[in-house]
Design a protein around this motif. Sequence first.
Motif, PDB file in Angstrom:
ATOM      1  N   GLY A   1     -43.794  11.982 -23.345  1.00 41.99           N
ATOM      2  CA  GLY A   1     -44.657  10.928 -23.875  1.00 41.99           C
ATOM      3  C   GLY A   1     -45.072   9.979 -22.760  1.00 41.99           C
ATOM      4  N   LEU A   2     -46.333   9.641 -22.747  1.00 43.74           N
ATOM      5  CA  LEU A   2     -46.856   8.827 -21.651  1.00 43.74           C
ATOM      6  C   LEU A   2     -46.340   7.403 -21.704  1.00 43.74           C
ATOM      7  CD1 LEU A   2     -50.548  10.108 -21.629  1.00 43.74           C
ATOM      8  CD2 LEU A   2     -48.665  10.812 -20.139  1.00 43.74           C
ATOM      9  N   LEU A   3     -46.226   6.836 -22.903  1.00 39.28           N
ATOM     10  CA  LEU A   3     -45.864   5.431 -23.036  1.00 39.28           C
ATOM     11  C   LEU A   3     -44.499   5.246 -23.684  1.00 39.28           C
ATOM     12  CD1 LEU A   3     -49.320   4.034 -24.255  1.00 39.28           C
ATOM     13  CD2 LEU A   3     -48.419   4.093 -21.922  1.00 39.28           C
ATOM     14  N   CYS A   4     -43.759   6.304 -23.812  1.00 37.39           N
ATOM     15  CA  CYS A   4     -42.466   6.198 -24.489  1.00 37.39           C
ATOM     16  C   CYS A   4     -41.409   5.693 -23.516  1.00 37.39           C
ATOM     17  CB  CYS A   4     -42.060   7.566 -25.045  1.00 37.39           C
ATOM     18  SG  CYS A   4     -40.520   7.521 -25.981  1.00 37.39           S
ATOM     19  N   SER A   5     -40.655   4.681 -23.944  1.00 37.09           N
ATOM     20  CA  SER A   5     -39.610   4.127 -23.073  1.00 37.09           C
ATOM     21  C   SER A   5     -38.355   4.981 -23.100  1.00 37.09           C
ATOM     22  CB  SER A   5     -39.268   2.691 -23.490  1.00 37.09           C
ATOM     23  OG  SER A   5     -38.826   2.673 -24.840  1.00 37.09           O
ATOM     24  N   ASN A   6     -38.030   5.604 -24.226  1.00 37.68           N
ATOM     25  CA  ASN A   6     -36.860   6.468 -24.349  1.00 37.68           C
ATOM     26  C   ASN A   6     -37.318   7.915 -24.231  1.00 37.68           C
ATOM     27  OD1 ASN A   6     -34.468   7.742 -24.963  1.00 37.68           O
ATOM     28  ND2 ASN A   6     -33.963   6.388 -26.673  1.00 37.68           N
ATOM     29  N   LYS A   7     -37.274   8.439 -23.020  1.00 42.00           N
ATOM     30  CA  LYS A   7     -37.781   9.784 -22.782  1.00 42.00           C
ATOM     31  C   LYS A   7     -36.899  10.842 -23.420  1.00 42.00           C
ATOM     32  CE  LYS A   7     -40.064   8.583 -18.432  1.00 42.00           C
ATOM     33  NZ  LYS A   7     -40.229   8.903 -16.998  1.00 42.00           N
ATOM     34  N   VAL A   8     -35.596  10.601 -23.502  1.00 39.53           N
ATOM     35  CA  VAL A   8     -34.708  11.580 -24.144  1.00 39.53           C
ATOM     36  C   VAL A   8     -35.020  11.702 -25.623  1.00 39.53           C
ATOM     37  CG1 VAL A   8     -32.303  12.109 -24.679  1.00 39.53           C
ATOM     38  CG2 VAL A   8     -32.901  11.180 -22.445  1.00 39.53           C
ATOM     39  N   ALA A   9     -35.263  10.558 -26.284  1.00 39.41           N
ATOM     40  CA  ALA A   9     -35.610  10.595 -27.702  1.00 39.41           C
ATOM     41  C   ALA A   9     -36.925  11.331 -27.924  1.00 39.41           C
ATOM     42  CB  ALA A   9     -35.687   9.172 -28.250  1.00 39.41           C
ATOM     43  N   ALA A  10     -37.914  11.049 -27.042  1.00 41.06           N
ATOM     44  CA  ALA A  10     -39.199  11.732 -27.177  1.00 41.06           C
ATOM     45  C   ALA A  10     -39.049  13.228 -26.961  1.00 41.06           C
ATOM     46  CB  ALA A  10     -40.199  11.144 -26.184  1.00 41.06           C
ATOM     47  N   LEU A  11     -38.220  13.632 -26.014  1.00 43.68           N
ATOM     48  CA  LEU A  11     -38.020  15.056 -25.754  1.00 43.68           C
ATOM     49  C   LEU A  11     -37.364  15.742 -26.947  1.00 43.68           C
ATOM     50  CD1 LEU A  11     -37.970  17.487 -23.822  1.00 43.68           C
ATOM     51  CD2 LEU A  11     -35.777  16.643 -22.953  1.00 43.68           C
ATOM     52  N   PHE A  12     -36.304  15.139 -27.506  1.00 43.27           N
ATOM     53  CA  PHE A  12     -35.621  15.755 -28.639  1.00 43.27           C
ATOM     54  C   PHE A  12     -36.511  15.801 -29.877  1.00 43.27           C
ATOM     55  CE2 PHE A  12     -31.021  14.826 -27.083  1.00 43.27           C
ATOM     56  CZ  PHE A  12     -31.177  15.819 -26.127  1.00 43.27           C
ATOM     57  N   MET A  13     -37.307  14.753 -30.093  1.00 41.75           N
ATOM     58  CA  MET A  13     -38.215  14.763 -31.255  1.00 41.75           C
ATOM     59  C   MET A  13     -39.299  15.819 -31.093  1.00 41.75           C
ATOM     60  SD  MET A  13     -38.472  10.659 -31.965  1.00 41.75           S
ATOM     61  CE  MET A  13     -39.480  10.847 -33.420  1.00 41.75           C
ATOM     62  N   LYS A  14     -39.751  16.042 -29.869  1.00 33.49           N
ATOM     63  CA  LYS A  14     -40.755  17.087 -29.631  1.00 33.49           C
ATOM     64  C   LYS A  14     -40.164  18.467 -29.888  1.00 33.49           C
ATOM     65  CE  LYS A  14     -43.884  18.785 -26.018  1.00 33.49           C
ATOM     66  NZ  LYS A  14     -45.115  18.575 -26.794  1.00 33.49           N
ATOM     67  N   VAL A  15     -38.908  18.665 -29.405  1.00 31.91           N
ATOM     68  CA  VAL A  15     -38.254  19.959 -29.620  1.00 31.91           C
ATOM     69  C   VAL A  15     -37.903  20.131 -31.095  1.00 31.91           C
ATOM     70  CG1 VAL A  15     -36.223  21.326 -29.012  1.00 31.91           C
ATOM     71  CG2 VAL A  15     -37.380  19.992 -27.262  1.00 31.91           C
ATOM     72  N   GLY A  16     -37.617  19.029 -31.795  1.00 33.03           N
ATOM     73  CA  GLY A  16     -37.245  19.118 -33.197  1.00 33.03           C
ATOM     74  C   GLY A  16     -38.332  19.680 -34.091  1.00 33.03           C
ATOM     75  N   LYS A  17     -39.562  19.683 -33.624  1.00 32.53           N
ATOM     76  CA  LYS A  17     -40.641  20.242 -34.431  1.00 32.53           C
ATOM     77  C   LYS A  17     -40.572  21.751 -34.535  1.00 32.53           C
ATOM     78  CE  LYS A  17     -43.770  16.471 -33.143  1.00 32.53           C
ATOM     79  NZ  LYS A  17     -45.053  16.101 -32.469  1.00 32.53           N
TER      80      LYS A  17
END
Length: 926
Positions: free
Chosen positions: A50-66
């Motif tokens: 995510g370009l503007l996401c501060s928590n990159k780990v959360a963004a990565l897991f949410m992307k994989v969760g799809k």
Amino acid sequence: MPAVLLFQVKQIMEEAVTRKFVHADSSHIISFCTAVEACLLHGLRRRAAGLLCSNKVAALFMKVGKSFPAAEELCHKVQELEQLKPKPLALDSSTLSARQSKPAHVPPQALRHLWIRTALMEKLLDKIVVYLVEHSSSLYEREAMLLDPVDGPVLASLLVGPCALEYTKVKTADHFWTDPSADELVQRHRIHSGHCRQESPSRRPALIQKRQSSGSMDDRPLMWARDYVESLHQNSRATLLFGKNNVLVQPRDDMEAIPGYLSLHQTADLMTLKWTPNQLMNGNVGELDSEKSVYWDFAMTIRLEEIVYLHCHQQVDSGGTVVLVSQDGIQRPPFHFPKGGHLLQFLTCLETGLLPHGQLDPPLWSQRGKGKVFPKLRKRSPPGSCDSVSDKEEEEATDYVFRLLLPGTQMEFGEFFCPKIKILYIFLHNPRHPKALPGNLNRCSCVQAPLKLLCDTMKYQIISRAFYGWLAYCRHLSTVRIHLSALVNHSIVDRNAPSDARGGLSVEIWTSFLKDCSNYQEQDIYRLVYFGGVDPTLRKEVWPFLLGHYHFTMTEKCRTEVDKNMQTAYGVTMKEWQGCEAIVRQREREKHAEAVARCSSGASVEKGPLKRESTISTDVRRTLEQTRVGHGESHVTENAGQGDPRGQDPDESRTGEHECINAGEGSAQRVLPGPPAGTVLGPQSTSGKRPGASNELGYTLLQQEQLDMYLLNLHRIDKDVRRCDRTNWYFTPANLEKLRNIMCSYVWKHLDIGYVQGMCDLLAPLLVILDDEVLTFSCFTELMKRMNQNFPHGGAMDSHFANMRSLIQILDSELFELMQQNGDYTHFYFCYRWFLLDFKREMVYDDVFSVWETIWAAKYTSSDHFVLFIALALVEMYRDIILENNMDFTDIIKFFNEMAEHHSVPKVLALARDLVYKVQALIENK
């Protein structure tokens, strides 16, 4: 990063093993999550996080969760913890508001790694990372660690262990002290020792919860308590003569008398009196708190052979009191018996146990109808006394002094000095005793005579105690001299004479010594190395002298001759074992080809290889015979005395092997260099020239057992060489080949010992310093003359442990007592790796060099067992930390494993030298 993650995984797994659980708020969990996050974010594409996401780990897991169910489940868990997920409609509004107002039970330090921590607790982290590795091409840049074909799968496999553990939030007894690392313990000690420490409100509990698994060291106190209580009753090992509960004893003056169980036991050669507080009689020490545990200090076990007198006092309001007096005049705490004639019963059982070889003096009387009774002694005034005798004074005595006459005793206490001491001693404790004032002493006409006798008796008692104290000290020194005199040199070497040796062996001193050996004595060189070490630029030149490859008295010409002879011998050894290796490798290839043939033909591999009518040695012999027939017997004999195989280059030894495979039979026939038939079997050098000098090595025939033995050692060497000090810059593939050649040559010359894991660790530092294959082989051979006995085939390790036990018992009794109390790890098994590798894995490479050269020089300066004092210095350096944290065996192993390569080696060596001097001074009684 993989190394950091590996260390954190190791910490968690060690905590799980030692504590049987891992606390969810452990500091190791936070460190582990930090390392995992760094690995996951390494090389992550911006659009994936995510370009503007501060928590990159959360963004990565949410992307994989799809696209991955495990990651989707993790998202739901984290949303519940963050109270962001709306509740199902089936829940009423009150329940929803209650659930929304309830705070999440997550510690503040874990909020930063909430996603990774939750995935770990839910056992989803390893599955998600495996998915990320498999789809890393779309999520990571080319240089990312997860995209690496080696590091990615390794990272995923490392997470399997932590995800399989159980994590708890239960508050344990040592919750606020839980699992501090070694660095943290050292830092705490430095902070506390920097200023005046305040007394803590309570003693810090042990670092690790005591395990209850069978056979562990921590079960020993519980098993000991149970065995002790069981020993108080009738058993096969001892006969119970007397037993009575609620016998009162006052252990200290500031305490009230406490009840306990008094028992008298008899074995074949010993009588023992035991008193145990009632609080310990349940035998379950594991359920006792810290206050009740002190009752073990009050329990008494008294050997009656150490007792001389029993003072019995009968009171009207109680059942009587017994005071035991030992040979040195020290009184034991009085035993107060309950009412009911138990005192007389105790004396009766004691007298029965003493018979037939021992007795009480005076003996108990026997009365018809009553059994044993006290002797009928009357209270009376001494004859000639000024006082008149009344009827009341003629009453029977109620206080008695019994003497224990045991078999083998020739004299009682006091008779060693003077017969009058017995009289005075009896008078001091019982002035009315009929033997108290015999002879001229009982014809006292002065009222002050008893006071004078009392003073004289006290004087004799003081002298007696001083004598026994002096005697005990002399025996202690004698024991020290006997047990420790062999550990140190008797002559003390002064650091400052003839000059200050703290500067070590410098370039100037060494250059002056090489120019003229008379400038410095050999002992001066050892003294400089022992107190100050060797200049790093000189180690390549000095170490061969310290290890015995050269002698200090050798000239340069002699040293050149030694090197030449060693070069020749090493070349011969290389050719011998390389020829053997060729046979072994060819045999393995044949077995592999047979297995492949079976698989291709459909036969079962488990049935074993095809039958061979000959072993390796017979194959070799048959081939040599065929070779002699082909060349002609006269040709072999004619050329037998020509050429010297030792003149060949060791690197060409492999190309000098000739192998011939007969295609008709399908079996490999090896042509090995060797003498004619009838040569003695075994690895040995030859000097005759061979036919076909370009492809024959002059190698003798080998027995099958030797080949099998060498094959086993060869596999061990190859396995350890590949992983020996891989992080060190020196060990390139070329230098690893040198390491292997040296190790194989040494094992070939010592096949009876073979290769043992750890030898490569001892060889590697020598090769780094000397950087010469032949010189390193010679120095390693000299080093192994001392180190061989530390390996399992030797017996030096047990001696090291026993000597460590004696040293610490004498030099630091407080620490020795702690080791005994906390599971008794005075076996010092935690020092095993120290002694096996000369502390090679406890220090960094540069420090290992300093430690080793000090050990080598100490043999001629202070002690041939200097490794013991280095080990003792390591323990003493952290003794305050060990005592403050009440460490047990598991604690101390974990502590020193974490402190590896973090020790201050100059301080350790200085402390070790001080300990050597302390023992030397103690032996000389200075």
